[in-house]
Design a protein around this motif. Structure first.
Motif, PDB file in Angstrom:
ATOM      1  N   ILE A  24      -7.327 -28.540  20.783  1.00 11.56           N
ATOM      2  CA  ILE A  24      -6.100 -28.869  20.050  1.00 11.56           C
ATOM      3  C   ILE A  24      -6.371 -29.841  18.901  1.00 11.56           C
ATOM      4  CG2 ILE A  24      -4.636 -28.421  22.046  1.00 11.56           C
ATOM      5  CD1 ILE A  24      -4.315 -31.462  22.363  1.00 11.56           C
ATOM      6  N   ALA A  25      -7.637 -30.170  18.680  1.00 16.29           N
ATOM      7  CA  ALA A  25      -8.021 -31.027  17.547  1.00 16.29           C
ATOM      8  C   ALA A  25      -9.370 -30.556  17.022  1.00 16.29           C
ATOM      9  CB  ALA A  25      -8.057 -32.492  17.947  1.00 16.29           C
ATOM     10  N   PHE A  26      -9.439 -29.281  16.641  1.00 17.53           N
ATOM     11  CA  PHE A  26     -10.712 -28.688  16.202  1.00 17.53           C
ATOM     12  C   PHE A  26     -11.242 -29.448  14.988  1.00 17.53           C
ATOM     13  CE2 PHE A  26     -13.232 -25.186  14.183  1.00 17.53           C
ATOM     14  CZ  PHE A  26     -14.155 -25.041  15.221  1.00 17.53           C
ATOM     15  N   CYS A  27     -12.525 -29.743  15.021  1.00 24.11           N
ATOM     16  CA  CYS A  27     -13.197 -30.529  13.978  1.00 24.11           C
ATOM     17  C   CYS A  27     -12.568 -31.902  13.795  1.00 24.11           C
ATOM     18  CB  CYS A  27     -13.240 -29.754  12.661  1.00 24.11           C
ATOM     19  SG  CYS A  27     -14.330 -28.310  12.712  1.00 24.11           S
ATOM     20  N   GLY A  28     -11.965 -32.413  14.874  1.00 20.39           N
ATOM     21  CA  GLY A  28     -11.423 -33.773  14.854  1.00 20.39           C
ATOM     22  C   GLY A  28     -10.083 -33.940  14.181  1.00 20.39           C
ATOM     23  N   ILE A  29      -9.379 -32.830  13.878  1.00 23.23           N
ATOM     24  CA  ILE A  29      -8.083 -32.910  13.199  1.00 23.23           C
ATOM     25  C   ILE A  29      -6.973 -32.691  14.220  1.00 23.23           C
ATOM     26  CG2 ILE A  29      -6.616 -31.920  11.402  1.00 23.23           C
ATOM     27  CD1 ILE A  29      -9.181 -30.937  10.030  1.00 23.23           C
ATOM     28  N   PRO A  30      -6.130 -33.711  14.500  1.00 30.32           N
ATOM     29  CA  PRO A  30      -5.043 -33.548  15.473  1.00 30.32           C
ATOM     30  C   PRO A  30      -4.135 -32.371  15.093  1.00 30.32           C
ATOM     31  CG  PRO A  30      -5.294 -35.853  14.875  1.00 30.32           C
ATOM     32  CD  PRO A  30      -6.163 -35.074  13.930  1.00 30.32           C
ATOM     33  N   THR A  35      -2.155 -25.695  10.180  1.00 27.22           N
ATOM     34  CA  THR A  35      -2.568 -26.937  10.834  1.00 27.22           C
ATOM     35  C   THR A  35      -3.722 -27.627  10.124  1.00 27.22           C
ATOM     36  OG1 THR A  35      -4.113 -25.785  12.293  1.00 27.22           O
ATOM     37  CG2 THR A  35      -1.849 -26.026  13.077  1.00 27.22           C
ATOM     38  N   GLY A  36      -4.185 -27.038   9.024  1.00 27.93           N
ATOM     39  CA  GLY A  36      -5.332 -27.585   8.307  1.00 27.93           C
ATOM     40  C   GLY A  36      -6.600 -26.804   8.565  1.00 27.93           C
ATOM     41  N   PHE A  37      -6.474 -25.687   9.279  1.00 27.16           N
ATOM     42  CA  PHE A  37      -7.632 -24.842   9.568  1.00 27.16           C
ATOM     43  C   PHE A  37      -8.146 -24.248   8.263  1.00 27.16           C
ATOM     44  CE2 PHE A  37     -10.172 -21.496  11.384  1.00 27.16           C
ATOM     45  CZ  PHE A  37     -10.554 -21.979  12.624  1.00 27.16           C
ATOM     46  N   SER A  38      -9.440 -24.429   7.995  1.00 25.08           N
ATOM     47  CA  SER A  38     -10.021 -24.037   6.720  1.00 25.08           C
ATOM     48  C   SER A  38     -11.044 -22.923   6.900  1.00 25.08           C
ATOM     49  CB  SER A  38     -10.708 -25.244   6.067  1.00 25.08           C
ATOM     50  OG  SER A  38     -11.842 -25.639   6.837  1.00 25.08           O
ATOM     51  N   VAL A  39     -11.508 -22.385   5.789  1.00 20.22           N
ATOM     52  CA  VAL A  39     -12.569 -21.382   5.825  1.00 20.22           C
ATOM     53  C   VAL A  39     -13.826 -21.974   6.466  1.00 20.22           C
ATOM     54  CG1 VAL A  39     -14.105 -19.965   4.412  1.00 20.22           C
ATOM     55  CG2 VAL A  39     -11.664 -20.080   3.863  1.00 20.22           C
ATOM     56  N   HIS A  83     -13.881 -24.253   8.749  1.00 21.97           N
ATOM     57  CA  HIS A  83     -13.631 -24.278  10.184  1.00 21.97           C
ATOM     58  C   HIS A  83     -13.845 -22.896  10.793  1.00 21.97           C
ATOM     59  CE1 HIS A  83     -10.719 -27.880   9.455  1.00 21.97           C
ATOM     60  NE2 HIS A  83     -11.987 -28.268   9.499  1.00 21.97           N
ATOM     61  N   MET A  84     -13.410 -21.866  10.066  1.00 22.00           N
ATOM     62  CA  MET A  84     -13.582 -20.506  10.564  1.00 22.00           C
ATOM     63  C   MET A  84     -15.064 -20.158  10.684  1.00 22.00           C
ATOM     64  SD  MET A  84     -11.715 -17.109   9.090  1.00 22.00           S
ATOM     65  CE  MET A  84     -12.427 -15.464   9.244  1.00 22.00           C
ATOM     66  N   GLU A  85     -15.840 -20.576   9.713  1.00 24.32           N
ATOM     67  CA  GLU A  85     -17.284 -20.326   9.771  1.00 24.32           C
ATOM     68  C   GLU A  85     -17.932 -21.075  10.935  1.00 24.32           C
ATOM     69  OE1 GLU A  85     -18.270 -21.505   5.809  1.00 24.32           O
ATOM     70  OE2 GLU A  85     -18.275 -19.434   5.052  1.00 24.32           O
ATOM     71  N   ILE A  86     -17.493 -22.314  11.176  1.00 27.24           N
ATOM     72  CA  ILE A  86     -18.014 -23.096  12.305  1.00 27.24           C
ATOM     73  C   ILE A  86     -17.672 -22.395  13.616  1.00 27.24           C
ATOM     74  CG2 ILE A  86     -17.761 -25.264  13.587  1.00 27.24           C
ATOM     75  CD1 ILE A  86     -17.306 -26.631  10.849  1.00 27.24           C
ATOM     76  N   ALA A  87     -16.420 -21.938  13.723  1.00 25.14           N
ATOM     77  CA  ALA A  87     -15.968 -21.272  14.944  1.00 25.14           C
ATOM     78  C   ALA A  87     -16.765 -19.992  15.196  1.00 25.14           C
ATOM     79  CB  ALA A  87     -14.484 -20.971  14.855  1.00 25.14           C
ATOM     80  N   LEU A  88     -17.055 -19.253  14.142  1.00 26.27           N
ATOM     81  CA  LEU A  88     -17.821 -18.017  14.297  1.00 26.27           C
ATOM     82  C   LEU A  88     -19.261 -18.299  14.700  1.00 26.27           C
ATOM     83  CD1 LEU A  88     -16.416 -15.919  11.310  1.00 26.27           C
ATOM     84  CD2 LEU A  88     -16.046 -15.514  13.750  1.00 26.27           C
ATOM     85  N   ARG A  89     -19.805 -19.440  14.262  1.00 29.38           N
ATOM     86  CA  ARG A  89     -21.141 -19.825  14.727  1.00 29.38           C
ATOM     87  C   ARG A  89     -21.109 -20.221  16.199  1.00 29.38           C
ATOM     88  NH1 ARG A  89     -21.534 -22.260   9.511  1.00 29.38           N
ATOM     89  NH2 ARG A  89     -21.119 -24.363  10.346  1.00 29.38           N
ATOM     90  N   MET A  90     -20.006 -20.854  16.614  1.00 32.36           N
ATOM     91  CA  MET A  90     -19.864 -21.249  18.011  1.00 32.36           C
ATOM     92  C   MET A  90     -19.666 -20.037  18.918  1.00 32.36           C
ATOM     93  SD  MET A  90     -17.318 -24.548  17.543  1.00 32.36           S
ATOM     94  CE  MET A  90     -17.030 -24.720  19.303  1.00 32.36           C
ATOM     95  N   TYR A  91     -18.949 -19.032  18.391  1.00 31.70           N
ATOM     96  CA  TYR A  91     -18.606 -17.845  19.181  1.00 31.70           C
ATOM     97  C   TYR A  91     -19.012 -16.589  18.404  1.00 31.70           C
ATOM     98  CZ  TYR A  91     -15.716 -21.470  21.320  1.00 31.70           C
ATOM     99  OH  TYR A  91     -15.274 -22.630  21.917  1.00 31.70           O
TER     100      TYR A  91
END
Length: 348
Positions: free
Chosen positions: A147-153, A231-235, A237-245
């Motif tokens: 609920i605070a991906f990349c440290g953003i509440p 919510t502030g989700f950025s490109v 962040h999407m790239e980080i998430a895809l590396r994680m999953y």
């Protein structure tokens, strides 16, 4: 209701919400300034005077006020306040943070809410991530939630796996339509258009349907990333998430929308991923408001709980059919708002 008490008070409702939220509510006002409650957060676009502090707790009213009728809504507006007044509610609970004047028709809470003897509670970040309904409606079981991906509440990211009955992107779209009752809302809209004589009338829950922006209806679905662009989700962040999953095959963006030319969509196409925009923000009252309302009913059976659902429509001025109000609007505009100079008199 506390043992030995003969009536339910606002404090009992706060206690129920604290149980529902697993202890996230502000129960003591000192939590607002102490920094000890992580769900008390500042939201700002750095526009002077327009920031707001989220306070998951009692924002206005007496905690010992008796409560027998509660309204659960998504966003506080003057329309919600007026509906609560007409229904003689004692307490409004809203999901989104409230702000003096902005949420109450341009006037302070202290001048407005006491007229109707209303107390007010907000929740927002304190309610996020408590139930899997948002993901289930979109066809997947959430395996992990941040609920605070990349440290953003509030920057929520769900990692999910498709439900057994959901095999394709088309299954997700059909599931959303079925669960949200779009056919009912379409019937209501068509009836209103006919009654009002306004064939171009639009309605918020229907104007932004779920869409497939990358991939096809028959694209297979199994591993899902689900986020909310507003919510502030950025490109990044999407790239980080895809590396994680890296197993991800489907991306869902819901509550807020992106359009076909957004960089999110371009990245999904580049990676060969399915990209779906799901439910819009205008139906979150059903996604999050309804579970909250039923939870309160279970914990406070002596209290009557109402769902406060706003319905927003739009129509071009040239198509407004109620002639009396059209003439009123035009007269006010022409006579008082746009002073039309008198026609020049030609002299000879």
């Amino acid at each position: 209701m506390t043992a030995g008490k003969t009536r339910t008070e606002v404090t009992d409702v706060l206690g129920a919400l604290n149980r529902i939220s697993k202890g996230r509510m502000v129960m003591d006002w000192n939590e607002v300034t102490s920094g000890k409650n992580p769900y008390v957060v500042m939201k700002t676009s750095n526009i002077p005077g327009k920031s707001v502090i989220e306070i998951p707790g009692l924002v206005f009213g007496d905690k010992h006020k008796p409560v027998s009728r509660i309204g659960v809504g998504m966003t506080l507006t003057e329309s919600v306040i007026e509906l609560a007044s007409a229904m003689k509610l004692d307490l409004i609970i809203v999901h989104h943070p409230v702000a003096d004047a902005a949420s109450s028709g341009g006037v302070p809470f202290a001048d407005y809410l006491p007229l109707y003897n209303l107390a007010l509670i907000e929740m927002h970040e304190a309610f996020h991530g408590l139930h899997p309904g948002m993901t289930l409606l979109h066809g997947h079981n959430k395996l992990k939630t941040d609920i605070a991906f990349c440290g953003i509440p509030g920057n929520v990211l769900h990692k999910g796996i498709a439900l057994p009955e959901v095999r394709t992107a088309g299954d997700i779209l059909a599931r959303i339509d079925r669960f949200m009752g779009r056919d009912i809302d379409l019937d209501i809209l068509e009836a209103e258009r006919a009654i009002r004589g306004e064939a171009t009338l639009q309605e918020a829950t229907l104007a932004n349907p779920a869409k497939l922006l990358s991939g096809g209806a028959d694209s297979p679905v199994k591993h899902v990333l689900h986020f909310f662009p507003h919510t502030g989700f950025s490109v990044e962040h999407m790239e980080i998430a895809l590396r994680m999953y890296p197993e991800t095959d489907t991306i869902i963006a819901s509550i807020s929308r992106v359009r076909e030319n957004h960089p999110f969509v371009a990245l999904a196409k580049e990676r060969g991923l399915t990209f779906i925009v799901g439910n819009p923000h205008s139906v979150e009252i059903m996604e999050n408001g309804l579970p909250l309302a039923y939870a309160l009913e279970l914990l406070l059976p002596e209290v009557e709980v109402f769902l406060l659902r706003e319905r927003i429509t739009a129509v071009p001025l040239k198509h407004i059919a109620h002639r009396q109000m059209v003439e009123y609007g035009r007269q006010m505009a022409e006579t008082h708002l746009v002073s039309m100079p008198p026609k020049a008199v030609r002299t000879y």
